[in-house]
Design a protein around this motif. Structure first.
Motif, PDB file in Angstrom:
ATOM      1  N   SER A   5      46.489  15.410  15.166  1.00 19.40           N
ATOM      2  CA  SER A   5      46.973  16.765  14.881  1.00 19.40           C
ATOM      3  C   SER A   5      47.757  17.322  16.062  1.00 19.40           C
ATOM      4  O   SER A   5      48.791  17.975  15.886  1.00 19.40           O
ATOM      5  CB  SER A   5      45.800  17.697  14.567  1.00 19.40           C
ATOM      6  OG  SER A   5      45.108  17.238  13.436  1.00 19.40           O
ATOM      7  N   THR A   6      47.269  17.044  17.276  1.00 18.78           N
ATOM      8  CA  THR A   6      47.968  17.520  18.474  1.00 18.78           C
ATOM      9  C   THR A   6      49.330  16.836  18.597  1.00 18.78           C
ATOM     10  O   THR A   6      50.347  17.484  18.893  1.00 18.78           O
ATOM     11  CB  THR A   6      47.118  17.245  19.730  1.00 18.78           C
ATOM     12  OG1 THR A   6      45.853  17.884  19.578  1.00 18.78           O
ATOM     13  CG2 THR A   6      47.801  17.778  20.973  1.00 18.78           C
ATOM     14  N   GLY A   7      49.375  15.532  18.369  1.00 17.31           N
ATOM     15  CA  GLY A   7      50.643  14.807  18.437  1.00 17.31           C
ATOM     16  C   GLY A   7      51.625  15.278  17.382  1.00 17.31           C
ATOM     17  O   GLY A   7      52.825  15.412  17.635  1.00 17.31           O
ATOM     18  N   LEU A   8      51.128  15.533  16.175  1.00 19.59           N
ATOM     19  CA  LEU A   8      51.982  16.040  15.103  1.00 19.59           C
ATOM     20  C   LEU A   8      52.521  17.423  15.448  1.00 19.59           C
ATOM     21  O   LEU A   8      53.705  17.711  15.227  1.00 19.59           O
ATOM     22  CB  LEU A   8      51.194  16.088  13.788  1.00 19.59           C
ATOM     23  CG  LEU A   8      51.972  16.453  12.533  1.00 19.59           C
ATOM     24  CD1 LEU A   8      53.074  15.437  12.270  1.00 19.59           C
ATOM     25  CD2 LEU A   8      51.030  16.557  11.341  1.00 19.59           C
ATOM     26  N   LEU A  12      56.470  18.275  15.888  1.00 17.16           N
ATOM     27  CA  LEU A  12      57.118  19.337  15.102  1.00 17.16           C
ATOM     28  C   LEU A  12      57.736  20.402  15.999  1.00 17.16           C
ATOM     29  O   LEU A  12      58.823  20.922  15.718  1.00 17.16           O
ATOM     30  CB  LEU A  12      56.115  19.968  14.136  1.00 17.16           C
ATOM     31  CG  LEU A  12      55.733  19.122  12.928  1.00 17.16           C
ATOM     32  CD1 LEU A  12      54.612  19.801  12.140  1.00 17.16           C
ATOM     33  CD2 LEU A  12      56.932  18.885  12.042  1.00 17.16           C
ATOM     34  N   SER A  13      57.064  20.736  17.090  1.00 13.41           N
ATOM     35  CA  SER A  13      57.604  21.718  18.034  1.00 13.41           C
ATOM     36  C   SER A  13      58.874  21.198  18.702  1.00 13.41           C
ATOM     37  O   SER A  13      59.859  21.939  18.863  1.00 13.41           O
ATOM     38  CB  SER A  13      56.564  22.059  19.097  1.00 13.41           C
ATOM     39  OG  SER A  13      55.433  22.634  18.503  1.00 13.41           O
ATOM     40  N   ALA A  14      58.867  19.930  19.071  1.00 12.14           N
ATOM     41  CA  ALA A  14      60.054  19.341  19.691  1.00 12.14           C
ATOM     42  C   ALA A  14      61.206  19.292  18.689  1.00 12.14           C
ATOM     43  O   ALA A  14      62.365  19.567  19.038  1.00 12.14           O
ATOM     44  CB  ALA A  14      59.733  17.945  20.212  1.00 12.14           C
ATOM     45  N   THR A  16      61.656  21.318  16.136  1.00 10.03           N
ATOM     46  CA  THR A  16      62.124  22.697  15.924  1.00 10.03           C
ATOM     47  C   THR A  16      62.985  23.155  17.101  1.00 10.03           C
ATOM     48  O   THR A  16      64.020  23.804  16.906  1.00 10.03           O
ATOM     49  CB  THR A  16      60.924  23.644  15.747  1.00 10.03           C
ATOM     50  OG1 THR A  16      60.149  23.177  14.640  1.00 10.03           O
ATOM     51  CG2 THR A  16      61.375  25.063  15.485  1.00 10.03           C
ATOM     52  N   ALA A  17      62.584  22.820  18.322  1.00 10.70           N
ATOM     53  CA  ALA A  17      63.364  23.196  19.505  1.00 10.70           C
ATOM     54  C   ALA A  17      64.719  22.486  19.501  1.00 10.70           C
ATOM     55  O   ALA A  17      65.745  23.099  19.829  1.00 10.70           O
ATOM     56  CB  ALA A  17      62.590  22.870  20.771  1.00 10.70           C
ATOM     57  N   ALA A  18      64.738  21.216  19.121  1.00 10.71           N
ATOM     58  CA  ALA A  18      66.006  20.480  19.065  1.00 10.71           C
ATOM     59  C   ALA A  18      66.921  21.059  17.996  1.00 10.71           C
ATOM     60  O   ALA A  18      68.134  21.210  18.206  1.00 10.71           O
ATOM     61  CB  ALA A  18      65.746  19.003  18.795  1.00 10.71           C
ATOM     62  N   TRP A  19      66.375  21.404  16.854  1.00 10.59           N
ATOM     63  CA  TRP A  19      67.166  21.983  15.769  1.00 10.59           C
ATOM     64  C   TRP A  19      67.727  23.349  16.178  1.00 10.59           C
ATOM     65  O   TRP A  19      68.898  23.655  15.929  1.00 10.59           O
ATOM     66  CB  TRP A  19      66.312  22.107  14.505  1.00 10.59           C
ATOM     67  CG  TRP A  19      67.028  22.685  13.338  1.00 10.59           C
ATOM     68  CD1 TRP A  19      68.115  22.178  12.699  1.00 10.59           C
ATOM     69  CD2 TRP A  19      66.713  23.899  12.662  1.00 10.59           C
ATOM     70  NE1 TRP A  19      68.490  23.002  11.660  1.00 10.59           N
ATOM     71  CE2 TRP A  19      67.636  24.067  11.621  1.00 10.59           C
ATOM     72  CE3 TRP A  19      65.723  24.866  12.841  1.00 10.59           C
ATOM     73  CZ2 TRP A  19      67.604  25.154  10.779  1.00 10.59           C
ATOM     74  CZ3 TRP A  19      65.695  25.943  11.992  1.00 10.59           C
ATOM     75  CH2 TRP A  19      66.638  26.083  10.968  1.00 10.59           C
ATOM     76  N   ALA A  20      66.896  24.175  16.847  1.00 11.73           N
ATOM     77  CA  ALA A  20      67.368  25.477  17.321  1.00 11.73           C
ATOM     78  C   ALA A  20      68.469  25.302  18.370  1.00 11.73           C
ATOM     79  O   ALA A  20      69.459  26.043  18.380  1.00 11.73           O
ATOM     80  CB  ALA A  20      66.205  26.276  17.893  1.00 11.73           C
ATOM     81  N   GLY A  21      68.319  24.316  19.238  1.00 11.09           N
ATOM     82  CA  GLY A  21      69.366  24.054  20.228  1.00 11.09           C
ATOM     83  C   GLY A  21      70.658  23.607  19.575  1.00 11.09           C
ATOM     84  O   GLY A  21      71.747  24.019  19.988  1.00 11.09           O
ATOM     85  N   TRP A  22      70.557  22.779  18.539  1.00 11.57           N
ATOM     86  CA  TRP A  22      71.754  22.343  17.810  1.00 11.57           C
ATOM     87  C   TRP A  22      72.439  23.521  17.139  1.00 11.57           C
ATOM     88  O   TRP A  22      73.666  23.646  17.168  1.00 11.57           O
ATOM     89  CB  TRP A  22      71.353  21.288  16.787  1.00 11.57           C
ATOM     90  CG  TRP A  22      72.490  20.804  15.950  1.00 11.57           C
ATOM     91  CD1 TRP A  22      73.486  19.954  16.323  1.00 11.57           C
ATOM     92  CD2 TRP A  22      72.767  21.158  14.593  1.00 11.57           C
ATOM     93  NE1 TRP A  22      74.354  19.754  15.278  1.00 11.57           N
ATOM     94  CE2 TRP A  22      73.933  20.482  14.198  1.00 11.57           C
ATOM     95  CE3 TRP A  22      72.123  21.983  13.673  1.00 11.57           C
ATOM     96  CZ2 TRP A  22      74.472  20.616  12.921  1.00 11.57           C
ATOM     97  CZ3 TRP A  22      72.660  22.104  12.403  1.00 11.57           C
ATOM     98  CH2 TRP A  22      73.818  21.429  12.042  1.00 11.57           C
TER      99      TRP A  22
END
Length: 62
Positions: A5-8, A12-14, A16-22
């Motif tokens: 769960s922690t890895g997932l 997901l956070s990474a 979301t951050a990559a998508w927001a940066g794009w």
């Protein structure tokens, strides 16, 4: 299960951050318009320089 769960959550956070940066990069980086885009537009109706747009019936003088 806790580590999965922690890895997932981290993945997901990474993502979301990559998508927001794009999205932010797309928002602030503007591609220049092609050089031919300005010349491809038709002239407005009634323009004095619009000689070739209409069929002319007069014949050239010799």
């Amino acid at each position: 299960m806790h580590w999965f769960s922690t890895g997932l959550l981290i993945a997901l956070s990474a993502g979301t951050a990559a998508w927001a940066g794009w999205l932010l990069r797309r928002l602030f980086v503007v591609e220049p318009a092609p050089a031919s885009a300005a010349t491809d537009r038709p002239a407005p109706d009634g323009d004095a320089d619009d000689h070739d747009a209409h069929d002319h019936t007069e014949e050239p003088t010799p």
